[in-house]
Design a protein around this motif. Structure first.
Motif, PDB file in Angstrom:
ATOM      1  N   LEU A  40      11.704 -13.021  29.383  1.00 26.87           N
ATOM      2  CA  LEU A  40      12.906 -12.202  29.245  1.00 26.87           C
ATOM      3  C   LEU A  40      12.880 -11.351  27.976  1.00 26.87           C
ATOM      4  O   LEU A  40      13.357 -10.210  27.981  1.00 26.87           O
ATOM      5  N   ILE A  41      12.318 -11.873  26.919  1.00 27.17           N
ATOM      6  CA  ILE A  41      12.318 -11.166  25.625  1.00 27.17           C
ATOM      7  C   ILE A  41      11.663  -9.787  25.718  1.00 27.17           C
ATOM      8  O   ILE A  41      12.268  -8.792  25.305  1.00 27.17           O
ATOM      9  N   PRO A  42      10.440  -9.675  26.268  1.00 27.00           N
ATOM     10  CA  PRO A  42       9.858  -8.330  26.345  1.00 27.00           C
ATOM     11  C   PRO A  42      10.644  -7.375  27.249  1.00 27.00           C
ATOM     12  O   PRO A  42      10.686  -6.172  26.994  1.00 27.00           O
ATOM     13  N   VAL A  43      11.276  -7.909  28.279  1.00 27.53           N
ATOM     14  CA  VAL A  43      12.083  -7.055  29.164  1.00 27.53           C
ATOM     15  C   VAL A  43      13.260  -6.466  28.379  1.00 27.53           C
ATOM     16  O   VAL A  43      13.548  -5.269  28.486  1.00 27.53           O
ATOM     17  N   VAL A  44      13.911  -7.294  27.594  1.00 29.71           N
ATOM     18  CA  VAL A  44      15.031  -6.810  26.777  1.00 29.71           C
ATOM     19  C   VAL A  44      14.534  -5.788  25.758  1.00 29.71           C
ATOM     20  O   VAL A  44      15.166  -4.745  25.556  1.00 29.71           O
ATOM     21  N   LEU A  45      13.385  -6.044  25.144  1.00 28.96           N
ATOM     22  CA  LEU A  45      12.840  -5.106  24.159  1.00 28.96           C
ATOM     23  C   LEU A  45      12.446  -3.777  24.814  1.00 28.96           C
ATOM     24  O   LEU A  45      12.652  -2.713  24.232  1.00 28.96           O
ATOM     25  N   ALA A  48      15.169  -1.236  25.232  1.00 30.41           N
ATOM     26  CA  ALA A  48      15.815  -0.853  23.967  1.00 30.41           C
ATOM     27  C   ALA A  48      17.139  -1.613  23.791  1.00 30.41           C
ATOM     28  O   ALA A  48      18.154  -1.045  23.389  1.00 30.41           O
ATOM     29  N   PHE A  49      17.103  -2.869  24.145  1.00 27.73           N
ATOM     30  CA  PHE A  49      18.222  -3.797  23.994  1.00 27.73           C
ATOM     31  C   PHE A  49      19.394  -3.527  24.932  1.00 27.73           C
ATOM     32  O   PHE A  49      20.390  -4.229  24.885  1.00 27.73           O
ATOM     33  N   VAL A  50      19.292  -2.530  25.791  1.00 27.26           N
ATOM     34  CA  VAL A  50      20.331  -2.292  26.798  1.00 27.26           C
ATOM     35  C   VAL A  50      20.381  -3.488  27.749  1.00 27.26           C
ATOM     36  O   VAL A  50      21.437  -3.844  28.276  1.00 27.26           O
ATOM     37  N   LEU A  55      22.056  -9.417  30.611  1.00 23.38           N
ATOM     38  CA  LEU A  55      21.231 -10.592  30.373  1.00 23.38           C
ATOM     39  C   LEU A  55      21.304 -11.646  31.486  1.00 23.38           C
ATOM     40  O   LEU A  55      20.258 -12.104  31.945  1.00 23.38           O
ATOM     41  N   PRO A  56      22.479 -12.029  31.957  1.00 20.73           N
ATOM     42  CA  PRO A  56      22.512 -13.029  33.033  1.00 20.73           C
ATOM     43  C   PRO A  56      21.796 -12.566  34.305  1.00 20.73           C
ATOM     44  O   PRO A  56      21.069 -13.331  34.934  1.00 20.73           O
ATOM     45  N   VAL A  57      21.968 -11.300  34.648  1.00 19.47           N
ATOM     46  CA  VAL A  57      21.317 -10.766  35.853  1.00 19.47           C
ATOM     47  C   VAL A  57      19.806 -10.703  35.643  1.00 19.47           C
ATOM     48  O   VAL A  57      19.031 -11.076  36.531  1.00 19.47           O
ATOM     49  N   LEU A  58      19.372 -10.232  34.481  1.00 22.36           N
ATOM     50  CA  LEU A  58      17.938 -10.188  34.176  1.00 22.36           C
ATOM     51  C   LEU A  58      17.336 -11.586  34.200  1.00 22.36           C
ATOM     52  O   LEU A  58      16.254 -11.803  34.755  1.00 22.36           O
TER      53      LEU A  58
END
Length: 147
Positions: A40-45, A48-50, A55-58
């Motif tokens: 999940l961390i690289p997806v959030v990065l 661009a933190f959008v 987050l729950p859906v991702l």
């Protein structure tokens, strides 16, 4: 379950296939949670933190895809592999991609309903084959991997 037609190990005559499986299953769940969070961390990065707004859906999507792919490819998630356990279908075979998808869907639904998940965990800890609700409905069983 009718043991006379089952191709699964019998817990009374082959208990080694079921020894410590509920504990290993819980530990595997923790490992899988860590793996999904690490994915999940690289997806959030990359977003661009959008992605933090979703987050729950991702988390749900990454977890779902991770479980389906790993169950379809080896009948076990990485956590399950680390704990030397695997899922088998009612005939004792590894999961097909379709069954891996349906099992993951059942797991996800159970997880989203806390009371259902609690009942499922109780069944895993107390039933003869250590099956949760998804396992019972699909005929799947978590067993120790053969050495």
């Amino acid at each position: 379950m009718d043991h006379t037609i089952s191709h699964l190990p019998d817990p009374q005559y082959q208990p080694q296939f079921y020894n410590d499986v509920p504990l290993k299953r819980a530990l595997a769940w923790v490992v899988d949670l860590i793996v999904v969070l690490a994915l999940l961390i690289p997806v959030v990065l990359m977003t661009a933190f959008v992605g933090l707004f979703f987050l729950p859906v991702l988390f749900l999507c990454i977890s779902f895809v991770y479980r389906v792919i790993t169950l379809a490819s080896g009948s076990a998630t990485w956590g399950m592999r680390l704990m030397a356990i695997e899922l088998r279908d009612a005939r004792g075979r590894r999961l097909t991609p379709g069954l891996a998808f349906v099992h993951t869907l059942g797991y996800t639904i159970s997880l989203s309903l806390p009371l259902v998940q609690l009942v499922s965990v109780i069944f895993m800890a107390t039933s003869e084959h250590g099956q949760g609700l998804s396992d019972m409905s699909l005929g799947t069983v978590m067993i120790n991997r053969r050495a």
